[in-house]
Enzyme design. Sequence first.
Site, PDB file in Angstrom:
ATOM      1  NE  ARG A  52      -2.545   1.089   3.585  1.00 47.75           N
ATOM      2  CZ  ARG A  52      -3.268   0.906   4.686  1.00 47.75           C
ATOM      3  NH1 ARG A  52      -4.531   0.540   4.596  1.00 47.75           N
ATOM      4  NH2 ARG A  52      -2.742   1.072   5.882  1.00 47.75           N
ATOM      5  CE  LYS A 151      -2.091   4.697   6.877  1.00 45.54           C
ATOM      6  NZ  LYS A 151      -3.156   5.421   7.566  1.00 45.54           N
ATOM      7  CD  GLU A 184     -11.805   6.197   5.394  1.00 42.65           C
ATOM      8  OE1 GLU A 184     -11.286   5.126   5.723  1.00 42.65           O
ATOM      9  OE2 GLU A 184     -11.228   7.039   4.678  1.00 42.65           O
TER      10      GLU A 184
HETATM   11  N1  PMP Z   1      -9.212   4.798   7.274  1.00 43.48           N
HETATM   12  C1  PMP Z   1      -8.317   5.755   7.508  1.00 43.48           C
HETATM   13  C2  PMP Z   1      -8.615   7.149   7.105  1.00 43.48           C
HETATM   14  C3  PMP Z   1      -7.093   5.435   8.136  1.00 43.48           C
HETATM   15  O1  PMP Z   1      -6.183   6.377   8.367  1.00 43.48           O
HETATM   16  C4  PMP Z   1      -6.848   4.100   8.519  1.00 43.48           C
HETATM   17  C5  PMP Z   1      -5.542   3.717   9.148  1.00 43.48           C
HETATM   18  N2  PMP Z   1      -5.398   4.201  10.446  1.00 43.48           N
HETATM   19  C6  PMP Z   1      -7.857   3.133   8.279  1.00 43.48           C
HETATM   20  C7  PMP Z   1      -9.010   3.527   7.636  1.00 43.48           C
HETATM   21  C8  PMP Z   1      -7.662   1.707   8.672  1.00 43.48           C
HETATM   22  O2  PMP Z   1      -6.683   1.119   7.878  1.00 43.48           O
HETATM   23  P1  PMP Z   1      -5.740  -0.053   8.412  1.00 43.48           P
HETATM   24  O3  PMP Z   1      -6.644  -1.154   8.839  1.00 43.48           O
HETATM   25  O4  PMP Z   1      -4.899  -0.407   7.247  1.00 43.48           O
HETATM   26  O5  PMP Z   1      -4.975   0.500   9.565  1.00 43.48           O
END
Ligand code: PMP
Length: 301
Positions: A52, A151, A184
């Site tokens: 990622r 990200k 989200e």
């Molecule tokens: N959404 C956002 C905006 C995030 O920053 C994150 C990570 N903290 C997630 C979802 C969750 O992703 P992951 O399970 O890969 O940590």
Amino acid sequence: MELQVYIDGKWYPKNEAKISIFDHGLLYGDGVFEGIRAYGGLIFKLDEHLTRLWESAHTIMLTIPMDVKAMKTAIIETLKKNKLKDAYIRVVVTRGVGDLGLSPWLCKKATVFIITDKITLYPKTLYQKGLDIITVPTVRNLPEAVNPSIKSLNYLNNILAKIEAKNGGCIEALLLNHQGYVAECTGDNVFMIKKIGKGQTVKDYILLTPPTYLGALKGITRQAIIEIAGRIKLPFEERVLTRHDLFNADEVFLTGTAAEVIPVVKIDGRGIGAGKPGKITNMLLKDFRALTHKDGVRYTL
Ligand code: PMP
């Protein structure tokens, strides 16, 4: 000993770990990052996180000045130097030092730094009681603008949402996309569970989460939960969801590297299900925690 931080091939004590104020990561949020966990000497989903990271960098046309193997070595070395078996790992790649203009091509070399530290978690009681969250006025970034699948270091959208949640007396915010569909939370993906049968076995429930193209990060924890659902034969679907769907869910929970799986018991004042963490959520949390202590890239201190 003071915490050791990796910057561009060298380690520095925390207080001496510094980067230039001309770094475009600081000036413009121009960069990408990952948050990764290590559990008992196992780095969870390291390859997925690094994939990622490289994909986010590719999209913003940022060259990471090392290969994946060297990155893994640097991460493990940093964990070792800090004698950490259980850790939160922050990997950051910024555009590097440039001038005061935006032009990324004037930044000669990306800056890479790695911080490994003890994780600060949501208090245990929140996992037992569940979260009370609110929908905030700030909508999630448009995928056509700053795609939430990247990200990036540009987290102002999420920070505004976090501030609005706090103003509303909650610690976490639910963000909708520009069409009003569930996207989200500020640092977590959202799931819901709906009963579709008598409720005797997992097959009597369905696990739902919005497709990420609506404006969400492709969470690594999200993916792990989807895979667990497949293994335990819990029906699953990516579905476009509204607040109405969440209000009337039997269970709601959030997923993220730091939070793992955390139940939500109230949204915008509406109680969810029985108003306490649900049994399917608890089952998924248990399975997820077991996985984190079983799967991963092993290192020894
Ligand atoms: N959404 C956002 C905006 C995030 O920053 C994150 C990570 N903290 C997630 C979802 C969750 O992703 P992951 O399970 O890969 O940590």
